[in-house]
Design a protein around this motif. Structure first.
Motif, PDB file in Angstrom:
ATOM      1  N   UNK A   1      75.725-166.430  49.296  1.00  0.00           N
ATOM      2  CA  UNK A   1      75.090-165.658  48.215  1.00  0.00           C
ATOM      3  C   UNK A   1      73.722-166.199  47.810  1.00  0.00           C
ATOM      4  N   UNK A   2      73.508-167.517  47.968  1.00  0.00           N
ATOM      5  CA  UNK A   2      72.198-168.082  47.644  1.00  0.00           C
ATOM      6  C   UNK A   2      71.126-167.573  48.603  1.00  0.00           C
ATOM      7  N   UNK A   3      71.478-167.513  49.885  1.00  0.00           N
ATOM      8  CA  UNK A   3      70.546-166.962  50.873  1.00  0.00           C
ATOM      9  C   UNK A   3      70.311-165.485  50.593  1.00  0.00           C
ATOM     10  N   UNK A   4      71.370-164.790  50.168  1.00  0.00           N
ATOM     11  CA  UNK A   4      71.240-163.369  49.841  1.00  0.00           C
ATOM     12  C   UNK A   4      70.223-163.152  48.722  1.00  0.00           C
ATOM     13  N   UNK A   5      70.298-163.965  47.685  1.00  0.00           N
ATOM     14  CA  UNK A   5      69.367-163.836  46.561  1.00  0.00           C
ATOM     15  C   UNK A   5      67.935-164.110  47.025  1.00  0.00           C
ATOM     16  N   UNK A   6      67.778-165.118  47.878  1.00  0.00           N
ATOM     17  CA  UNK A   6      66.437-165.441  48.397  1.00  0.00           C
ATOM     18  C   UNK A   6      65.875-164.276  49.205  1.00  0.00           C
ATOM     19  N   UNK A   7      66.713-163.637  50.022  1.00  0.00           N
ATOM     20  CA  UNK A   7      66.256-162.493  50.813  1.00  0.00           C
ATOM     21  C   UNK A   7      65.925-161.303  49.916  1.00  0.00           C
ATOM     22  N   UNK A   8      66.743-161.086  48.885  1.00  0.00           N
ATOM     23  CA  UNK A   8      66.539-159.945  48.000  1.00  0.00           C
ATOM     24  C   UNK A   8      65.259-160.083  47.161  1.00  0.00           C
ATOM     25  N   UNK A   9      64.801-161.315  46.968  1.00  0.00           N
ATOM     26  CA  UNK A   9      63.568-161.514  46.191  1.00  0.00           C
ATOM     27  C   UNK A   9      62.357-160.911  46.891  1.00  0.00           C
ATOM     28  N   UNK A  10      62.497-160.606  48.179  1.00  0.00           N
ATOM     29  CA  UNK A  10      61.398-160.030  48.943  1.00  0.00           C
ATOM     30  C   UNK A  10      61.524-158.512  49.080  1.00  0.00           C
ATOM     31  N   UNK A  11      62.633-157.958  48.536  1.00  0.00           N
ATOM     32  CA  UNK A  11      62.888-156.526  48.666  1.00  0.00           C
ATOM     33  C   UNK A  11      62.295-155.744  47.489  1.00  0.00           C
ATOM     34  N   UNK A  12      62.245-154.435  47.641  1.00  0.00           N
ATOM     35  CA  UNK A  12      61.839-153.576  46.534  1.00  0.00           C
ATOM     36  C   UNK A  12      62.850-153.712  45.402  1.00  0.00           C
ATOM     37  N   UNK A  13      62.380-153.615  44.180  1.00  0.00           N
ATOM     38  CA  UNK A  13      63.222-153.896  43.018  1.00  0.00           C
ATOM     39  C   UNK A  13      64.483-153.034  42.995  1.00  0.00           C
ATOM     40  N   UNK A  14      64.346-151.743  43.246  1.00  0.00           N
ATOM     41  CA  UNK A  14      65.493-150.837  43.161  1.00  0.00           C
ATOM     42  C   UNK A  14      66.563-151.178  44.196  1.00  0.00           C
ATOM     43  N   UNK A  15      66.135-151.416  45.441  1.00  0.00           N
ATOM     44  CA  UNK A  15      67.087-151.746  46.503  1.00  0.00           C
ATOM     45  C   UNK A  15      67.728-153.106  46.249  1.00  0.00           C
ATOM     46  N   UNK A  16      66.918-154.058  45.774  1.00  0.00           N
ATOM     47  CA  UNK A  16      67.446-155.390  45.493  1.00  0.00           C
ATOM     48  C   UNK A  16      68.462-155.344  44.357  1.00  0.00           C
ATOM     49  N   UNK A  17      68.187-154.531  43.350  1.00  0.00           N
ATOM     50  CA  UNK A  17      69.092-154.418  42.210  1.00  0.00           C
ATOM     51  C   UNK A  17      70.429-153.806  42.626  1.00  0.00           C
ATOM     52  N   UNK A  18      70.379-152.770  43.469  1.00  0.00           N
ATOM     53  CA  UNK A  18      71.614-152.154  43.950  1.00  0.00           C
ATOM     54  C   UNK A  18      72.452-153.143  44.743  1.00  0.00           C
ATOM     55  N   UNK A  19      71.804-153.846  45.668  1.00  0.00           N
ATOM     56  CA  UNK A  19      72.520-154.815  46.502  1.00  0.00           C
ATOM     57  C   UNK A  19      73.074-155.954  45.660  1.00  0.00           C
ATOM     58  N   UNK A  20      72.264-156.443  44.727  1.00  0.00           N
ATOM     59  CA  UNK A  20      72.713-157.534  43.861  1.00  0.00           C
ATOM     60  C   UNK A  20      73.907-157.094  43.011  1.00  0.00           C
ATOM     61  N   UNK A  21      73.903-155.832  42.589  1.00  0.00           N
ATOM     62  CA  UNK A  21      75.027-155.312  41.819  1.00  0.00           C
ATOM     63  C   UNK A  21      76.307-155.277  42.628  1.00  0.00           C
ATOM     64  N   UNK A  22      76.233-154.874  43.892  1.00  0.00           N
ATOM     65  CA  UNK A  22      77.419-154.827  44.748  1.00  0.00           C
ATOM     66  C   UNK A  22      77.928-156.231  45.057  1.00  0.00           C
ATOM     67  N   UNK A  23      76.997-157.169  45.283  1.00  0.00           N
ATOM     68  CA  UNK A  23      77.397-158.560  45.542  1.00  0.00           C
ATOM     69  C   UNK A  23      78.092-159.138  44.306  1.00  0.00           C
ATOM     70  N   UNK A  24      77.509-158.893  43.128  1.00  0.00           N
ATOM     71  CA  UNK A  24      78.103-159.384  41.883  1.00  0.00           C
ATOM     72  C   UNK A  24      79.474-158.758  41.644  1.00  0.00           C
TER      73      UNK A  24
END
Length: 381
Positions: free
Chosen positions: A205-228
């Motif tokens: 999950x730490x690597x996931x957060x690092x990768x998501x920091x480079x994504x568009x906000x909307x897509x990162x938020x959706x993915x982060x929500x599913x991971x959470x």
């Protein structure tokens, strides 16, 4: 059938000066491990260009497609979907077992949850990422989000890019699909092989957060929500169904179940590619040669076959040649693929788990720390 750890060479090797002998090289030449070609290996009489390689691959694809067309939906998708469904159905009994004060029942609960976790996160994510669970593109995308993001806590798009596009598209090509993400040169062999796997549930999950920091906000938020959602659901069920009294004990149990099969998971990922021929990006061989040289099968192992899938364990060569086939179909076409490769005098790499384990333990510096030598097959690039 070739012996374990041996490669049937597609041509007689030319005479050339011997390289400096090392313990790892001596073990390779003894038959314990396939002989890895030197920096430049010429194939006398080998066909020039790509025509022959493309013809071989087309012939193999035709044979495999005949098997696929003759197979039912149950064989193509049903068997693997049933295994994943059973894993989901086994979760409630697993959580309930953790309520027991009986040690054996409690351990049974941890085992059930651990095996189910790896079945969903490894087998499920792997099949979903390749679109091998269903022929529907829409459902494939839905299953990828569920298995990769909710269950595994990793972005589905990054999993598809890193695994399907890079690893499968450039298998054993240095700097692209060479499995270098599994190398951690700063760790010694014992820490890497025995202790590092326990950190996978934390690092993922730490690597996931690092990768998501480079994504568009909307897509990162959706993915982060599913991971959470996936992580919190696991935690909530331990507190409210299994009856854990403290957050600390629930988190320890989460780590225990999510690291139950972490050791074989890490080992298998390095055993089946690292130590085999590596290629440069501008002189990589054609697909059939790349996959037959750079991929290795392990023998069937019941627990790992169930949790990881045949395409990762005993049919990895078949999977790399036909990545859209389900685990059950990879197992079904395995005799066709192995017979074809041996018939055409192409390598078909096989070795046991223990043999690879001891080889990596003794040759850790060469395989996991040093830059691997590049293999060039003149006439086949």
């Amino acid at each position: 059938m070739a012996g374990a750890g041996r490669v049937t060479p597609p041509w007689p090797a030319p005479a050339r000066p011997r390289a400096r002998s090392t313990p790892c090289r001596r073990r390779r030449h003894s038959g314990v491990f396939p002989v890895v070609p030197g920096p430049m290996e010429t194939a006398p009489g080998a066909p020039q260009g790509s025509g022959r390689a493309e013809a071989l691959l087309a012939e193999l694809e035709a044979r495999v497609q005949d098997v696929v067309r003759a197979s039912s939906w149950w064989e193509r998708h049903g068997v693997d979907c049933a295994i994943l469904a059973l894993s989901l159905l086994a979760l409630p009994p697993g959580f309930l077992c953790l309520r027991s004060e009986n040690v054996l029942v409690f351990v049974l609960g941890v085992t059930i949850l651990g095996v189910c976790h790896y079945t969903l996160t490894v087998k499920g994510s792997h099949l979903a990422t390749h679109g091998a669970l269903t022929e529907s593109k829409c459902w494939s995308k839905i299953w990828a989000h569920f298995f990769v993001e909710v269950c595994t806590a990793f972005p589905a798009e990054y999993a598809k890019y890193g695994h399907v596009k890079m690893h499968h598209g450039y298998t054993n090509v240095l700097g692209l699909g060479d499995s270098s993400t599994w190398r951690v040169p700063c760790l010694n062999r014992y820490i890497y092989m025995f202790l590092a796997p326990l950190m996978i549930p934390i690092v993922t999950p730490l690597v996931a957060v690092e990768r998501l920091s480079k994504e568009k906000f909307r897509e990162a938020l959706r993915t982060l929500g599913l991971i959470a959602l996936g992580l919190y659901s696991h935690y909530w069920l331990l507190l409210n169904v299994s009856g854990f009294k403290s957050s600390g004990s629930a988190l320890v149990c989460m780590l225990s179940t999510r690291s139950l099969l972490a050791h074989p998971y890490l080992h298998v990922n390095i055993f089946q590619h690292i130590g085999l021929p590596m290629f440069s990006r501008d002189k990589k061989p054609r697909r059939i040669h790349m996959m037959s040289l750079g991929v290795l099968n392990l023998p069937r192992l019941p627990v790992l076959d169930w949790a990881f899938g045949h395409s990762i364990i005993s049919c990895h060569v078949e999977h790399h040649l036909f990545p859209k086939l389900s685990d059950n179909m990879c197992l079904k076409v395995k005799p066709v693929v192995s017979q074809f490769l041996r018939e055409k005098q192409l390598p078909y790499n096989e070795d046991t788990y223990l043999a690879r384990f001891w080889l990596f333990l003794s040759c850790y510096e060469e395989f996991m720390v040093q830059t691997p030598p590049i293999t060039e097959l003149v006439g086949l690039q």
